[in-house]
Scaffold this motif. Structure first.
Motif, PDB file in Angstrom:
ATOM      1  N   ASP A  65       0.820  -1.212   0.000  1.00 21.40           N
ATOM      2  CA  ASP A  65       0.000   0.000   0.000  1.00 21.40           C
ATOM      3  C   ASP A  65       0.856   1.265   0.000  1.00 21.40           C
ATOM      4  N   LEU A  66       1.961   1.235   0.754  1.00 19.68           N
ATOM      5  CA  LEU A  66       2.857   2.399   0.801  1.00 19.68           C
ATOM      6  C   LEU A  66       4.273   1.943   1.133  1.00 19.68           C
ATOM      7  N   ILE A  67       5.251   2.452   0.374  1.00 21.52           N
ATOM      8  CA  ILE A  67       6.664   2.192   0.656  1.00 21.52           C
ATOM      9  C   ILE A  67       7.258   3.471   1.257  1.00 21.52           C
ATOM     10  N   HIS A  68       7.668   3.396   2.531  1.00 19.93           N
ATOM     11  CA  HIS A  68       8.115   4.590   3.261  1.00 19.93           C
ATOM     12  C   HIS A  68       9.551   4.989   2.994  1.00 19.93           C
ATOM     13  N   ALA A  69      10.401   4.027   2.657  1.00 19.73           N
ATOM     14  CA  ALA A  69      11.838   4.297   2.757  1.00 19.73           C
ATOM     15  C   ALA A  69      12.558   4.245   1.409  1.00 19.73           C
ATOM     16  N   VAL A  70      12.042   4.970   0.431  1.00 19.24           N
ATOM     17  CA  VAL A  70      12.716   5.028  -0.863  1.00 19.24           C
ATOM     18  C   VAL A  70      13.931   5.942  -0.714  1.00 19.24           C
ATOM     19  N   ASP A  71      15.116   5.357  -0.821  1.00 20.74           N
ATOM     20  CA  ASP A  71      16.321   6.131  -0.513  1.00 20.74           C
ATOM     21  C   ASP A  71      17.285   6.248  -1.687  1.00 20.74           C
ATOM     22  N   SER A  72      16.847   5.862  -2.881  1.00 20.69           N
ATOM     23  CA  SER A  72      17.686   6.071  -4.062  1.00 20.69           C
ATOM     24  C   SER A  72      16.823   6.088  -5.317  1.00 20.69           C
ATOM     25  N   GLU A  73      17.373   6.676  -6.373  1.00 20.66           N
ATOM     26  CA  GLU A  73      16.660   6.714  -7.640  1.00 20.66           C
ATOM     27  C   GLU A  73      16.593   5.324  -8.267  1.00 20.66           C
ATOM     28  N   LEU A 103       9.823   9.419   0.005  1.00 24.31           N
ATOM     29  CA  LEU A 103      11.283   9.492  -0.070  1.00 24.31           C
ATOM     30  C   LEU A 103      11.822   9.593   1.361  1.00 24.31           C
ATOM     31  N   GLN A 104      12.785   8.745   1.665  1.00 23.23           N
ATOM     32  CA  GLN A 104      13.388   8.811   2.997  1.00 23.23           C
ATOM     33  C   GLN A 104      14.537   9.804   2.993  1.00 23.23           C
ATOM     34  N   ILE A 105      14.452  10.775   3.882  1.00 24.51           N
ATOM     35  CA  ILE A 105      15.498  11.787   4.010  1.00 24.51           C
ATOM     36  C   ILE A 105      16.342  11.472   5.238  1.00 24.51           C
ATOM     37  N   HIS A 106      17.637  11.572   5.071  1.00 23.70           N
ATOM     38  CA  HIS A 106      18.554  11.348   6.197  1.00 23.70           C
ATOM     39  C   HIS A 106      18.551  12.595   7.079  1.00 23.70           C
ATOM     40  N   ILE A 107      18.025  12.455   8.303  1.00 25.44           N
ATOM     41  CA  ILE A 107      17.944  13.640   9.177  1.00 25.44           C
ATOM     42  C   ILE A 107      18.728  13.463  10.469  1.00 25.44           C
ATOM     43  N   SER A 108      19.166  12.245  10.765  1.00 26.50           N
ATOM     44  CA  SER A 108      19.827  12.023  12.055  1.00 26.50           C
ATOM     45  C   SER A 108      21.335  12.233  11.928  1.00 26.50           C
ATOM     46  N   THR A 109      21.996  12.279  13.074  1.00 28.82           N
ATOM     47  CA  THR A 109      23.449  12.421  13.057  1.00 28.82           C
ATOM     48  C   THR A 109      24.114  11.056  12.906  1.00 28.82           C
ATOM     49  N   GLU A 110      23.305   9.998  12.996  1.00 32.03           N
ATOM     50  CA  GLU A 110      23.872   8.649  12.894  1.00 32.03           C
ATOM     51  C   GLU A 110      24.077   8.280  11.427  1.00 32.03           C
ATOM     52  N   ASN A 111      25.262   7.792  11.101  1.00 33.49           N
ATOM     53  CA  ASN A 111      25.463   7.462   9.690  1.00 33.49           C
ATOM     54  C   ASN A 111      25.004   6.051   9.330  1.00 33.49           C
TER      55      ASN A 111
END
Ligand code: PLP
Length: 212
Positions: A83-91, A112-120
């Protein structure tokens, strides 16, 4: 408290525009059925094999959300029903979702998942990458990018969490065609809602602590 009581308690406190995703990863079918029988329909999972198995066994009117990192080579397994994909992190991943959606005669909703944390260790793209994709979103005919998703750092520092959520909300608000902002988990969903989230992903507060 029971699973259904936990869900009712959370829902009672939510602003009307905020959608609750019950994160059922590692939980048994029985526990999910309990939530289902209390009227809940949106469930989130983070492993392809687990979500496919649960989809096959549990009622077909459940809306399954893929909330975890998704490998391109596994998109085909969830494309028929997701129904929904939350974590699209690349083209690359977006292209694969588009291709598999087309094969299934579907349009698949994505965030689209955006990197917002300080954790890599946490996945996600930069604001710039997401802008590039959003500029060309018409290219992906069988994908509907309806919003953004992000995970704050795992910290007790409330101000830091707020800053990270504010940062994501700010990106979200620049694109008027986006309507879904998925941010907030058990530990930080109240902060996320204050920062403008309209979709929260709650696991342990509903189902109890996971044992892994
Ligand atoms: C596990 C998970 C959640 C839920 O976490 P809780 O702390 O149990 O509420 C939310 N989002 C993602 C991406 C997850 O992997």
């Amino acid at each position: 408290m029971s699973v259904s009581e936990n869900i009712q308690k959370i829902k009672k406190e939510l602003p009307i525009e905020v959608e609750l995703v019950a994160v059922s990863k590692t939980q048994t079918h029985l526990k999910i059925k309990e939530a289902y029988d209390s009227g809940h329909r949106i469930f989130g999972e983070n492993k392809v094999q687990e979500i496919v198995e649960k989809y096959e066994i549990l009622p077909k009117d459940i809306k399954w959300h893929m909330i975890g990192h998704l490998q391109s080579n596994k998109v085909k397994y969830i494309a028929p029903f997701i129904d929904l994909i939350h974590a699209v992190d690349s083209e690359k991943l977006l292209k694969e979702i588009d291709k598999r959606a087309q094969q299934n005669n579907r349009i698949i909703d994505c965030l689209l998942q955006i990197h917002i944390s300080t954790e890599n260790t946490k996945f996600g793209m930069s604001e710039n990458e997401s802008n590039q994709i959003l500029l060309r979103k018409e290219q992906f005919k069988n994908v509907n990018i309806k919003g953004l998703m992000g995970m704050a750092s795992f910290t007790n520092n409330i101000n830091q969490i707020k800053e990270e959520f504010d940062f994501l909300y700010n990106i979200f608000s620049k694109h008027c065609f986006l309507n879904t902002l998925s941010m907030g988990m058990s530990g930080d969903y109240k902060i996320a809602i204050d920062c403008g989230s309209n979709m929260i992903r709650i696991g342990s507060t509903i189902f109890g602590a996971r044992n892994y």
